[in-house]
Each structure stands twice: as C-alpha cells, then as structure tokens.
Design an enzyme around this catalytic site. Sequence first.
Site, PDB file in Angstrom:
ATOM      1  N   ASN A 155      30.995  28.117  37.146  1.00  0.00           N
ATOM      2  CA  ASN A 155      29.944  28.734  37.504  1.00  0.00           C
ATOM      3  C   ASN A 155      29.932  30.301  38.257  1.00  0.00           C
ATOM      4  OD1 ASN A 155      31.350  26.875  39.471  1.00  0.00           O
ATOM      5  ND2 ASN A 155      29.998  27.880  41.083  1.00  0.00           N
ATOM      6  N   GLN A 183      26.407  24.472  34.117  1.00  0.00           N
ATOM      7  CA  GLN A 183      26.087  25.847  33.940  1.00  0.00           C
ATOM      8  C   GLN A 183      26.194  25.662  32.090  1.00  0.00           C
ATOM      9  OE1 GLN A 183      25.649  28.558  35.319  1.00  0.00           O
ATOM     10  NE2 GLN A 183      25.955  27.824  37.501  1.00  0.00           N
ATOM     11  N   THR A 241      12.182   6.096  44.586  1.00  0.00           N
ATOM     12  CA  THR A 241      10.647   6.395  43.365  1.00  0.00           C
ATOM     13  C   THR A 241      10.853   7.731  42.477  1.00  0.00           C
ATOM     14  OG1 THR A 241       9.281   5.400  45.062  1.00  0.00           O
ATOM     15  CG2 THR A 241       8.147   6.962  43.312  1.00  0.00           C
ATOM     16  N   CYS A 329      26.649  30.071  46.446  1.00  0.00           N
ATOM     17  CA  CYS A 329      26.356  28.977  47.319  1.00  0.00           C
ATOM     18  C   CYS A 329      27.398  29.243  48.627  1.00  0.00           C
ATOM     19  CB  CYS A 329      27.300  27.650  46.749  1.00  0.00           C
ATOM     20  SG  CYS A 329      26.409  27.047  45.195  1.00  0.00           S
TER      21      CYS A 329
END
Lengths: 390, 133
Positions: A155, A183, A241, A329
């Site tokens: 990445n 990526q 869900t 990040c």
Amino acid sequence: MGERRVVYLDHAATTAVHPQVIEAMLPYYGERYGNASSVHSLGREARQAVDNARATVAEILNCSPREIIFTSCGTESDNLAIRGVCWMRRRQGDHAITSSVEHHAVSHTCEQMERQFGFEVTYLPVDEYGRVDPADVERAIADTTILISIIYANNEVGTVEPIAEIGEIARRRGIPFHTDAVQAAGALSLDVQELNVDLLTLSGHKFYGPKGVGVLYVREGTELLCSQTGGGHEWGLRSGTENVAGIVGLATALKLAEERREKESRRLTALRDRLVEGVLSSIDHCWLLGHPSQRLPNNANIAFEYVEGEGILLALDMEGIAASSGSACSTGSSDASHVALAMGVKPEVARGAIRMTLGHENTEEDVDRVLEVFPGIVQRLRAMSPLYEA
Amino acid sequence: MYSELVMQHFTDPQNVGVIDEPDGVGKVGNPMCGDVMEMFIKVKENHIEDVKFRTFGCGAAIATSSIATEMIKGKSLDEAVNLSNKAVADALGGLPAQKMHCSNLAADAVRAAIEDYRSKEKGTKNEGEQREE
C-alpha cells in the site's frame, strides 16, 4: 486562483464512488430496504441482491460463491483471516509467517497474537525493492507453522509480491495462505486459483466502491473461528445483518474495475512513468521507492533527501494537489514508514517520502501540473533545511 | 489541522538562513527520529540583535522556528532564554496535540543558542578558551 479542480493523487487512500455504483446502491437504501434474512418479499429481494453480488465477486475471483464472506472493511477481513486461522489451528501449532512490509491491519494483528496470546510470528525481511523472497518463506516454515500472510501489492510503495510462488510453497506444505489484496484490486488478477491463496482480503472503497464493506475469500476446507457470533450470517463466519447496499456497491464496483482493468492499468502505468521520470529528472537527490517494474500501475513513491514529507504535502495541498506521505494511516505521527525502513532506506530519507497514487480522473495535464510545481516546493524547503548544503 | 497563523509561518517563514560569524549557535534534534533545528544569534549589549534559523521538519516545526525567532529578536538574553514552548504554541494560535513537541524544539533551540553564546563569552573572559561542538 478561482475554482481550480483538486488534482487527487491519493487513490491508495480511497477513491470516489463510481456514479454507476451509487445508482446500483440507492434502491437498497430506499424502496428495497428489506433485511436479507426476512421471509417476506422485501427480505427475499434483499437476499437476491446479496446472492447476486456474491456470485459476481466469486466469478471475478474464480471461486464458488460459498467461499465469499462480506465484511465491513479490509481491516476486518485481515483480522478475521489471521485471528480466525490462528485460533482454529491452535492445537496444530502456534507459528505464523508474515512479512515486514504488511499493512497495519495484518502486522498489528500478528503483533497482538504474539504479545497477548503467546503465538510466535516470523516477520520476513524484504529486499531493497520491498520484495519477499519465496525461498525465505520456505526456510521459515516449521512443524508448528499454521498460517502464512503476505501482502499482494504494497500500500505504500506499490511493490507486487510473488504471491503465486509463495502460495505454491504454502500449498505443498499444507499451510493456509492469506493475502491482503486491498491495493491489488482493479490493477492485478484476483484469480485465487492462479494465486494459490486460501484467504484473500478486498476493500470496496479502494476500487471506486463504497466505504464500510470488504470481502474475505475463504477457500473451501480452510477452517476459521468466526469473528462475530449471532444470527449465523456469512456462513456462520461473520454474524450481523448484511450491509445490502454496500455489498451491492462493492460487487458493482469490482465488476466495473475488472472490466476496465487491463486498459486502465496501461493508461495509469504511462501516467505514472511520466510522473516519476519528470520528478527524478527535474529534482536531484531523490529516488523512487519500491520495485521499478513489479509495482502497481498507479503508485509513485518518491523519497526526497533533506526535507520532511509533511512540508511537501502541505505545499502541494496549497497548490491544489492531494498526495500522501508514507501511508495515510500513520499520519499524525512523523515516524518513518516501517515499509521504507524494512527496505533499508535511511530513516531521515524515509521521512521525506511522498506517495502519489493515480486514478481514473487523472490526466496527463494533472501530471504536468504536479511536475510544474514540484521542483520549486522541494527547493524552497531544502533552502531552509540544515541538512542540505547546496 | 493547522491554524491559519501556522500556515502563514510555514508558507512565508521569517528569519530563515544562517548568520556568518554568529555569536551563538544552537542545534537541537536528530534527523534519524525527529526534527532538526539550527538557531544562529548575533548579540549586542546583552540583547539579541539578529537571529536566523534552519529547520528540517514538518510544517509545525518550520512555523514554530519562524515565530520563535520573531519572539526573541530585540529581546534581552534573560528574556529570550525564558521563552517557553507554551508561549511559542500560544503565539501560533495553538498546535495539534501530536505537534506540541515541535514547540519544545523551538524553545530548546533558542536556549541552546544563548547557552552557546554565554559559554563562549565565559571562555573569552577566561582567556580565549574556546569550545567547539
């Protein structure tokens, strides 16, 4: 200056949702709001949409729909793969193999398994281009090895790892093999049979799909401990869900990305080379990080000596150009990238690395605009750097 | 992330450069793991007559260096040496929490330059005993 379009060069961080994807998703927020577990017609409609999406993803990955798990993001998929296999195979062994250039979703998970839960983890070194040597993988395998996890395409620096070769070794030795392909989607083949992988992670928002939805491919026969218990959704591996609209969006985006993959990869490769050559030829003391050819078509990561990445980013931003330093990040800290350090780049040089990742909307004009302002920005910052002696 | 004033000092930093034959030099930080700042001062009658800096670091590091030089220029050495990191950050309209260490560095650089000057002065008074770092 007027209304200038932002030149967005941060597609590895995230991408804009494709209009066709939004269109496909919208009904599932509106009139088709059913819970896919409900028996009534609204529920069946939602179930059908999830089933279709699963089949679409399975076709692209060349696997069975039964092997596709929808999750909430790439990080969750990585966590489920690593924790799931480690806990399920605890009796067979306690050793995992990964690389020193993984995304934090993998590396921090491995570190936790090691520090908090007593697993043993081998972090394989990489060469100067960020490549793992398959022979190192083979050598690291012990009787207690229960999992191998190696990133498909990095990445930060875009280097593509020899996944099929590593997968062949893992297969031969009977060890589950996971790859983070977040990526790689839209740029490289995701055929899990060619890649010899048992687990593979995808994230919707990296290929013009929505945020908040990911995929984990789990090869039939690969046993995992589920990450969430509850209603038994996703073959019991991930209760909760279904995010129907998100799942529909991811599948639509992946299909679109796959259809234009080869053509778009060629176009982006040409743009990337223009960008890299332009920068390297107009600015001294800078280098391309990562492999020169075995790299993602859209990734240019360049390290500039004597300056710090953030200064370049701020200056680019003021010119209407959005890029990233190292990995988005870890912004907030000025630490040098663990990927660059693993490649043997000196820390002070690694701190001057800028990642530019191209995408659909980028043109030659965008690249030329970057090339126009870049030398001046670096020159200005170097002029005030005590490390730079012109 | 940054205040307008930080961006202003980042874009148009004041007192960038070196002073030839400075009276004091302060060099703090380490490029391996953090920012590096160099502060050069010219001293006249116990006051900072001129100051220049060079910084390797993030936007906040550059902005804190720049404003620190403005804050000490013309001040007495006793005033300047007491420049606190909080005063530097406040003058910039605040800094993000993870960038507060940059203001420490700027204040440290000022102090190091003044200490360098004072130790040289002392050396000169004690018959030219010079120290080089």
